[in-house]
Each structure stands twice: as structure tokens, then as C-alpha cells.
Design a protein around this motif. Structure first.
Motif, PDB file in Angstrom:
ATOM      1  N   UNK A  30     -48.755  11.646  45.369  1.00 12.44           N
ATOM      2  CA  UNK A  30     -47.593  11.407  46.216  1.00 12.44           C
ATOM      3  C   UNK A  30     -47.579   9.977  46.754  1.00 12.44           C
ATOM      4  N   UNK A  31     -48.730   9.327  46.729  1.00 14.44           N
ATOM      5  CA  UNK A  31     -48.780   7.940  47.150  1.00 14.44           C
ATOM      6  C   UNK A  31     -48.336   6.974  46.076  1.00 14.44           C
ATOM      7  N   UNK A  32     -48.029   7.477  44.878  1.00 18.68           N
ATOM      8  CA  UNK A  32     -47.531   6.622  43.805  1.00 18.68           C
ATOM      9  C   UNK A  32     -48.602   6.102  42.878  1.00 18.68           C
ATOM     10  N   UNK A  33     -49.850   6.605  42.995  1.00 14.48           N
ATOM     11  CA  UNK A  33     -50.926   6.132  42.129  1.00 14.48           C
ATOM     12  C   UNK A  33     -50.979   6.981  40.866  1.00 14.48           C
ATOM     13  N   UNK A  34     -50.962   6.320  39.709  1.00 16.64           N
ATOM     14  CA  UNK A  34     -51.034   7.047  38.450  1.00 16.64           C
ATOM     15  C   UNK A  34     -52.474   7.468  38.198  1.00 16.64           C
ATOM     16  N   UNK A  35     -52.659   8.755  37.885  1.00 14.20           N
ATOM     17  CA  UNK A  35     -54.014   9.270  37.682  1.00 14.20           C
ATOM     18  C   UNK A  35     -54.212   9.847  36.286  1.00 14.20           C
ATOM     19  N   UNK A  36     -53.176   9.799  35.447  1.00 16.88           N
ATOM     20  CA  UNK A  36     -53.348  10.313  34.099  1.00 16.88           C
ATOM     21  C   UNK A  36     -52.039  10.813  33.522  1.00 16.88           C
ATOM     22  N   UNK A  37     -52.144  11.784  32.624  1.00 16.22           N
ATOM     23  CA  UNK A  37     -50.965  12.345  31.978  1.00 16.22           C
ATOM     24  C   UNK A  37     -51.207  13.817  31.663  1.00 16.22           C
ATOM     25  N   UNK A  38     -50.122  14.525  31.337  1.00 15.23           N
ATOM     26  CA  UNK A  38     -50.217  15.945  31.000  1.00 15.23           C
ATOM     27  C   UNK A  38     -50.570  16.066  29.522  1.00 15.23           C
ATOM     28  N   UNK A  39     -51.695  16.717  29.241  1.00 13.46           N
ATOM     29  CA  UNK A  39     -52.128  16.898  27.859  1.00 13.46           C
ATOM     30  C   UNK A  39     -51.655  18.223  27.289  1.00 13.46           C
ATOM     31  N   UNK A  73     -45.191  18.896  40.977  1.00 13.20           N
ATOM     32  CA  UNK A  73     -43.733  18.844  40.974  1.00 13.20           C
ATOM     33  C   UNK A  73     -43.315  18.036  39.758  1.00 13.20           C
ATOM     34  N   UNK A  74     -42.664  18.696  38.828  1.00 15.74           N
ATOM     35  CA  UNK A  74     -42.272  18.055  37.568  1.00 15.74           C
ATOM     36  C   UNK A  74     -40.859  17.527  37.704  1.00 15.74           C
ATOM     37  N   UNK A  75     -40.698  16.259  37.401  1.00 17.56           N
ATOM     38  CA  UNK A  75     -39.383  15.619  37.450  1.00 17.56           C
ATOM     39  C   UNK A  75     -39.075  15.096  36.047  1.00 17.56           C
ATOM     40  N   UNK A  76     -38.344  15.911  35.269  1.00 17.69           N
ATOM     41  CA  UNK A  76     -38.049  15.524  33.887  1.00 17.69           C
ATOM     42  C   UNK A  76     -37.188  14.271  33.798  1.00 17.69           C
ATOM     43  N   UNK A  77     -36.136  14.122  34.617  1.00 18.19           N
ATOM     44  CA  UNK A  77     -35.320  12.908  34.495  1.00 18.19           C
ATOM     45  C   UNK A  77     -36.123  11.626  34.671  1.00 18.19           C
ATOM     46  N   UNK A  78     -37.124  11.648  35.576  1.00 17.10           N
ATOM     47  CA  UNK A  78     -37.933  10.452  35.813  1.00 17.10           C
ATOM     48  C   UNK A  78     -39.191  10.416  34.956  1.00 17.10           C
ATOM     49  N   UNK A  79     -39.379  11.450  34.124  1.00 17.45           N
ATOM     50  CA  UNK A  79     -40.517  11.505  33.203  1.00 17.45           C
ATOM     51  C   UNK A  79     -41.848  11.370  33.945  1.00 17.45           C
ATOM     52  N   UNK A  80     -42.003  12.174  35.007  1.00 20.77           N
ATOM     53  CA  UNK A  80     -43.247  12.082  35.764  1.00 20.77           C
ATOM     54  C   UNK A  80     -43.560  13.404  36.441  1.00 20.77           C
ATOM     55  N   UNK A  81     -44.821  13.568  36.779  1.00 21.01           N
ATOM     56  CA  UNK A  81     -45.299  14.732  37.524  1.00 21.01           C
ATOM     57  C   UNK A  81     -45.985  14.223  38.785  1.00 21.01           C
ATOM     58  N   UNK A  82     -45.581  14.775  39.928  1.00 17.65           N
ATOM     59  CA  UNK A  82     -46.223  14.430  41.188  1.00 17.65           C
ATOM     60  C   UNK A  82     -47.202  15.536  41.548  1.00 17.65           C
ATOM     61  N   UNK A  83     -48.389  15.136  42.001  1.00 16.89           N
ATOM     62  CA  UNK A  83     -49.450  16.087  42.328  1.00 16.89           C
ATOM     63  C   UNK A  83     -49.705  16.041  43.819  1.00 16.89           C
ATOM     64  N   UNK A  84     -49.780  17.225  44.400  1.00 17.75           N
ATOM     65  CA  UNK A  84     -49.993  17.334  45.841  1.00 17.75           C
ATOM     66  C   UNK A  84     -51.474  17.478  46.145  1.00 17.75           C
ATOM     67  N   UNK A  85     -52.072  16.428  46.732  1.00 17.16           N
ATOM     68  CA  UNK A  85     -53.432  16.515  47.261  1.00 17.16           C
ATOM     69  C   UNK A  85     -54.534  16.551  46.232  1.00 17.16           C
TER      70      UNK A  85
END
Length: 280
Positions: A30-39, A73-85
Motif C-alpha cells: 500500500x506504500x507503493x513499493x513493488x515486491x514482485x509479481x503474481x506467478x 486487491x486486484x486492479x486489472x485496469x492498472x495492471x497491479x495487485x495491492x497487498x495489505x500488510x
């Protein structure tokens, strides 16, 4: 409860989700740091998302882990997944996921124990446990990530060529009688008999010469016209076509879907929601 990879459960899952593919989406905190991708995604026997397989890369440490779907939280339009905690400490403590790992009840409990809140009153019992006991970890479809597609119709203009006519240009031969005047000369011989002057003059016998067979020859000529035909270029015909441009207007009735939102109770809006693609 057995778990399945998404592609094994539904080989046509991309069509099922209208072309959306959760695989390869980037994962951010949620802080905007990329930690990886969905495999990959693990689903239960009913096809419900239960875990995201994350290929994490944090501080030069790469590791595949399972993340309960309710924490994302998956956001398909923005092509990203946000992870809580999801913290670095949690990634280190989570069991590593590999292709040969059997995700059984004990493996899942190891994963849940890392994310379970200290205030949780859930007591794990292998015989009675179900995902509904921990909605914070698994209630993904109900809480977040519901996607509504609003459709609209548009008029699409295309063009195609239609033959509307044909012009054939050819030539034929016409004949006519032509006349041309050519001046010519003809020669003829005039023979005149005249009396000598003065008349009756006596000829000197010494000058008298009688000759038999004397002939005077005069050649007579006549011009004859010489007529022949030659072809000349009378006229040139140039055939070409030009393109004329015009605008043709067409109209039809089109439809568009608009979103109606009905709320109940006091809800606090998201002040940062600035675009229509913002996850709700």
C-alpha cells in the motif's frame, strides 16, 4: 480441501474473466513499493480464489510464497495487485512455495499463522476448519475486487469500393472521298502554213536545195499528277480518372451503460479516487 492451479481448474479462465489475466500482474504494498509479481493462483474445488502465488523479490532475496486472497486487491485496469500488510519479516517466515510442494492442510496453516492477527479468536482444528472462519484472509470476492463492466455502443465507419459504372474509350475508322487539285502542263504542236513575205520572191538558183525525206521532229510532253496517301496525327485523346472526395453522414441509435450506486448508512468516500479505474 484440495487446491488447484487456476489453469488446471479452468483452461479457458481468460475467457471466463473477460480477457483479464491475474498472472504476471505486478504486486505492490500500500506504500507503493513493488515486491514482485503474481506467478499463479490456487483455487478450491468450487473455483474460488484462495491464494496468490507471489514471486517476491525484496532486498535481493527472491522467494515464492502463498498469499491469502483476502489480503490482496486486484486492479486489472492498472495492471497491479495491492497487498495489505506484507512485510519483509513475513516473507522470510513464510514457507517457500515450489512446484513439487503439496499444499495440504498443514502447509496452509503455516501460511495462515504468519498472517493471522494476534487478536484473532480462531482456534485451528483440522477436522472442522473452513475458510469462512477467517474472512479477513479469504473473503476476496465479497469485500474487494468486484468488477463491473460498463458497455457502450459506438458507430464504426468503414468504407468499401462499389463499382458504379464504366467508361469505354475506343476508336473506329470513317472513310470519305477527298479531292485535291494539281495544276499540270500539256504540250501540243501547232503547224501553220503562211505565205512568204514578200510574196512571189524569186529564189536564187544557187541557194535552191531540194531534198527528199527531210523530217522535223518536235518532242511533246505532258505532266501527269502523282497522288499518294500519308498518315498524320490529327488529335490526341488523353483518358484518365480523378477522385472526388465527399463526406457521407450516417446516424443510428446507440446505447451506453451508466453506473448507479446505491448506498446505505454513513460511508466515507475515498478522497484519492481520481480516475474511473480506481479500485473500490
Amino acid at each position: 480441501m484440495p487446491l488447484h492451479k487456476l489453469e488446471h481448474f479452468d483452461p479457458n479462465y481468460r475467457e471466463t474473466f473477460g480477457g483479464d489475466d491475474v498472472k504476471a500482474l505486478d504486486v505492490y504494498t500500500h506504500g507503493g513499493e513493488r515486491i514482485g509479481s503474481v506467478a499463479d493462483v490456487l483455487v478450491d474445488q468450487d473455483g474460488r480464489f484462495r491464494y496468490l502465488v507471489l514471486d517476491t523479490s525484496l532486498d535481493f532475496v527472491s522467494k515464492k510464497i502463498l498469499l491469502p486472497i483476502g489480503l490482496s486487491r486486484i486492479n486489472y485496469p492498472e495492471r497491479r495487485v495491492s497487498v495489505n500488510g506484507l512485510s519483509k519479516q513475513q516473507i522470510e517466515n513464510l514457507p517457500e512455495y515450489r512446484e513439487d510442494v503439496i499444499v495440504d492442510e498443514e502447509y496452509e496453516e503455516k501460511v495462515r499463522s504468519i498472517f493471522r492477527s494476534s487478536t484473532s479468536n480462531v482456534i485451528y482444528d483440522r477436522e472442522t476448519y473452513n475458510y469462512q472462519q477467517e474472512p479477513a484472509l479469504y473473503d476476496w470476492n465479497e469485500q474487494y475486487n468486484q468488477t463491473f463492466r460498463l458497455y457502450e455502443e459506438r458507430l464504426i465507419a468503414n468504407k468499401h469500393r462499389v463499382k458504379t459504372g464504366e467508361v469505354a474509350v475506343s476508336k473506329h475508322i470513317e472513310t470519305e472521298t477527298a479531292r485535291v487539285a494539281v495544276p499540270v502542263q500539256k504540250e501540243r504542236v501547232l503547224i501553220e502554213r503562211v505565205l512568204p513575205t514578200p510574196g512571189g520572191t524569186v529564189v536564187d538558183p544557187s541557194e535552191l536545195k531540194f531534198q527528199e525525206g527531210e523530217v522535223a521532229r518536235i518532242e511533246v510532253y505532258e505532266e501527269m499528277p502523282s497522288i499518294h496517301k500519308e498518315a498524320f496525327v490529327r488529335e490526341e485523346i488523353r483518358v484518365k480518372k480523378v477522385v472526388e472526395r465527399d463526406t457521407v453522414e450516417a446516424q443510428d441509435t446507440i446505447r451506453r451503460e451508466e453506473l448507479d450506486v446505491n448506498t446505505a448508512g454513513e460511508l466515507r468516500g475515498n478522497e484519492n479516487a481520481g480516475t474511473t479505474h480506481q479500485a473500490m
